[in-house]
Design an enzyme around this catalytic site. Structure first.
Site, mmCIF file in Angstrom:
data_model
loop_
_atom_site.group_PDB
_atom_site.id
_atom_site.type_symbol
_atom_site.label_atom_id
_atom_site.label_comp_id
_atom_site.label_asym_id
_atom_site.label_seq_id
_atom_site.Cartn_x
_atom_site.Cartn_y
_atom_site.Cartn_z
ATOM 1 N N TYR A 157 55.985 37.985 -20.993
ATOM 2 C CA TYR A 157 55.513 37.021 -21.997
ATOM 3 C C TYR A 157 54.313 36.219 -21.465
ATOM 4 O O TYR A 157 53.302 36.060 -22.151
ATOM 5 C CB TYR A 157 56.678 36.102 -22.352
ATOM 6 C CG TYR A 157 56.421 35.103 -23.454
ATOM 7 C CD1 TYR A 157 56.452 35.476 -24.790
ATOM 8 C CD2 TYR A 157 56.167 33.763 -23.152
ATOM 9 C CE1 TYR A 157 56.241 34.544 -25.806
ATOM 10 C CE2 TYR A 157 55.955 32.826 -24.157
ATOM 11 C CZ TYR A 157 55.990 33.226 -25.476
ATOM 12 O OH TYR A 157 55.775 32.298 -26.467
ATOM 13 N N LYS A 161 50.522 36.178 -22.962
ATOM 14 C CA LYS A 161 49.870 34.963 -23.460
ATOM 15 C C LYS A 161 48.634 34.620 -22.620
ATOM 16 O O LYS A 161 47.643 34.120 -23.150
ATOM 17 C CB LYS A 161 50.860 33.792 -23.484
ATOM 18 C CG LYS A 161 52.038 34.007 -24.444
ATOM 19 C CD LYS A 161 51.583 34.149 -25.893
ATOM 20 C CE LYS A 161 52.756 34.130 -26.862
ATOM 21 N NZ LYS A 161 52.328 34.211 -28.274
HETATM 22 P P1 NAI Z 1 60.011 33.105 -34.194
HETATM 23 O O1 NAI Z 1 60.743 34.122 -33.413
HETATM 24 O O2 NAI Z 1 60.779 32.063 -34.936
HETATM 25 O O3 NAI Z 1 59.008 33.810 -35.216
HETATM 26 C C1 NAI Z 1 58.196 34.881 -34.821
HETATM 27 C C2 NAI Z 1 57.620 35.541 -36.047
HETATM 28 O O4 NAI Z 1 56.887 36.701 -35.644
HETATM 29 C C3 NAI Z 1 58.680 36.003 -37.022
HETATM 30 O O5 NAI Z 1 58.216 35.805 -38.337
HETATM 31 C C4 NAI Z 1 58.784 37.489 -36.725
HETATM 32 O O6 NAI Z 1 59.277 38.246 -37.803
HETATM 33 C C5 NAI Z 1 57.333 37.809 -36.421
HETATM 34 N N1 NAI Z 1 57.159 39.063 -35.690
HETATM 35 C C6 NAI Z 1 57.802 39.447 -34.568
HETATM 36 N N2 NAI Z 1 57.399 40.684 -34.206
HETATM 37 C C7 NAI Z 1 56.476 41.069 -35.114
HETATM 38 C C8 NAI Z 1 55.692 42.234 -35.271
HETATM 39 N N3 NAI Z 1 55.793 43.268 -34.438
HETATM 40 N N4 NAI Z 1 54.838 42.306 -36.327
HETATM 41 C C9 NAI Z 1 54.739 41.284 -37.202
HETATM 42 N N5 NAI Z 1 55.458 40.149 -37.100
HETATM 43 C C10 NAI Z 1 56.326 40.053 -36.064
HETATM 44 O O7 NAI Z 1 59.005 32.430 -33.158
HETATM 45 P P2 NAI Z 1 58.223 31.024 -33.177
HETATM 46 O O8 NAI Z 1 58.930 30.117 -32.265
HETATM 47 O O9 NAI Z 1 57.929 30.598 -34.549
HETATM 48 O O10 NAI Z 1 56.883 31.485 -32.437
HETATM 49 C C11 NAI Z 1 55.663 31.767 -33.101
HETATM 50 C C12 NAI Z 1 54.588 31.974 -32.059
HETATM 51 O O11 NAI Z 1 54.495 30.823 -31.230
HETATM 52 C C13 NAI Z 1 54.858 33.147 -31.119
HETATM 53 O O12 NAI Z 1 53.645 33.806 -30.824
HETATM 54 C C14 NAI Z 1 55.408 32.479 -29.893
HETATM 55 O O13 NAI Z 1 55.201 33.251 -28.743
HETATM 56 C C15 NAI Z 1 54.605 31.194 -29.877
HETATM 57 N N6 NAI Z 1 55.234 30.134 -29.103
HETATM 58 C C16 NAI Z 1 56.438 29.585 -29.485
HETATM 59 C C17 NAI Z 1 56.999 28.589 -28.724
HETATM 60 C C18 NAI Z 1 58.293 27.942 -29.092
HETATM 61 O O14 NAI Z 1 58.752 27.089 -28.313
HETATM 62 N N7 NAI Z 1 58.914 28.252 -30.209
HETATM 63 C C19 NAI Z 1 56.360 28.107 -27.501
HETATM 64 C C20 NAI Z 1 55.107 28.737 -27.187
HETATM 65 C C21 NAI Z 1 54.571 29.702 -27.979
#
Ligand code: NAI
Length: 249
Positions: A157, A161
Site C-alpha cells: 500500500y 501511494k
Molecule cells: P473504502 O474501502 O471505503 O472505499 C474504496 C472505494 O474504492 C469503494 O467504493 C470500492 O468499491 C472502490 N474500489 C475498490 N477497488 C476498485 C477497483 N478495482 N475499481 C474501481 N473501484 C474500486 O475506502 P476509503 O476509506 O473511502 O478510501 C478511499 C481512498 O482514500 C483510497 O484510495 C484509500 O487508499 C485512501 N485513503 C483512505 C484512508 C482512510 O483512513 N480511510 C487513509 C488514507 C488514504
C-alpha cells in the site's frame, strides 16, 4: 463546505460507492458539477447515484474495475459520450491487503499496486486528451500518509501511494502547459469501512498521536478535493496535501 462553484463542470470520481469517494462525489455535485461515479459494485453504485440525484444532482454510474485496461477504455468512452468532456478527475479508488512484507503474497502485492497505482495511470491517461483539448483540467489523486512516511504491514500500500505521489508530481510537469493542474491529497486515518477493520487499541494510539486528537471524516477530504477542483486553486499544481489532523507533522 467551502463556497465553491463548479456549475457546468463534469467530474469523474473513482470508487464512488462509499466512504471518501461517495462523499467526494456528493460534495462535487452539491457544488454544481455533474458527476460520473465509477465503481465495481453495480448495486452500491446505483444506490450512490440515486442518493446524489435525489438531492438535486446529476450523476450517472459507470461500472469499471480501474485496474483493467479494457474496462477503463470502455468506461471512458461511455463517460465522454454521456457528458461530452471531463473537467475534474478524482482518482480515489483504493484497496488494502495488509501483511508484513516477509509474508506478503504476490497476489497481495499485485492487487494493491494494480488498483492503487495502475488504476490512476489508466484512468488519467483515458481522460487526459479531453482535458488537453479544453486546455483546462483538474486531476486530484487520493494518496495516503502511508505513502509519505511508510507504515509497518503496508509495504504494498505504501509503495502504491508513494508511486501515486511520484506520478502526481511528474504529470503536473507534463500537463501544466495545457492548464491542467495535478495535485494529491494524503489522508491520515479517516473513519470509513477501510479503517473500521482496525483494532480499537490501534485507533486509540492514532488519536493519541494526532495533535487534533481525532480521526478524520470523509468530509475533511472532500473539502480539500473541492478546493483543488476550484478556480481558487488555479495556480497550485504538483502539491501533496496531508489532511491528517497533524499526525505526520
Ligand atoms: P473504502 O474501502 O471505503 O472505499 C474504496 C472505494 O474504492 C469503494 O467504493 C470500492 O468499491 C472502490 N474500489 C475498490 N477497488 C476498485 C477497483 N478495482 N475499481 C474501481 N473501484 C474500486 O475506502 P476509503 O476509506 O473511502 O478510501 C478511499 C481512498 O482514500 C483510497 O484510495 C484509500 O487508499 C485512501 N485513503 C483512505 C484512508 C482512510 O483512513 N480511510 C487513509 C488514507 C488514504
Amino acid at each position: 463546505m467551502l463556497p465553491i462553484e463548479l456549475k457546468d463542470k463534469v467530474a469523474v470520481v473513482t470508487g464512488a460507492t462509499r466512504g471518501i469517494g461517495f462523499c467526494v462525489a456528493s460534495s462535487l455535485s452539491k457544488a454544481g458539477a455533474k458527476v460520473a461515479c465509477i465503481g465495481t459494485n453495480a448495486e452500491r453504485l446505483a444506490q450512490s447515484v440515486e442518493k446524489i440525484n435525489s438531492e438535486g444532482g446529476v450523476a450517472q454510474s459507470f461500472i469499471c474495475n480501474v485496474a483493467d485496461a479494457d474496462q477503463v477504455e470502455a468506461m471512458s468512452k461511455a463517460v465522454l459520450e454521456t457528458f461530452g468532456s471531463v473537467d475534474i478527475l478524482v482518482n480515489n479508488a483504493g484497496i488494502t491487503r495488509d501483511m508484513l512484507m516477509r509474508r506478503m503474497t504476490n497476489a497481495e502485492w499485485d492487487d494493491v499496486i494494480g488498483v492503487n497505482l495502475r488504476g490512476p495511470f489508466l484512468v488519467t491517461r483515458a481522460f487526459v486528451e479531453s482535458m488537453r483539448k479544453k486546455k483546462s483540467g483538474r486531476i486530484i489523486n487520493i494518496a495516503s500518509i502511508s505513502g509519505l512516511i511508510g507504515n509497518a504491514g503496508q509495504a504494498n500500500y505504501s509503495a502504491s501511494k508513494a508511486g501515486l505521489i511520484g506520478f502526481t508530481r511528474t504529470i503536473s510537469k507534463e500537463l501544466g502547459n495545457r492548464n491542467i493542474t495535478v495535485n494529491a491529497i494524503a489522508p491520515g486515518f479517516i473513519e470509513t469501512d477501510m479503517t473500521a477493520v482496525l483494532r480499537d487499541v490501534m485507533i486509540q494510539g492514532v488519536k493519541d498521536r494526532t495533535p487534533l486528537g481525532r480521526l478524520g471524516q470523509p468530509e475533511d477530504i472532500a473539502n480539500a478535493v473541492l478546493f483543488f477542483a476550484s478556480d481558487q486553486a488555479s495556480f497550485i499544481t504538483g502539491q501533496i496535501l496531508a489532511v491528517d489532523g497533524g499526525l505526520i507533522n
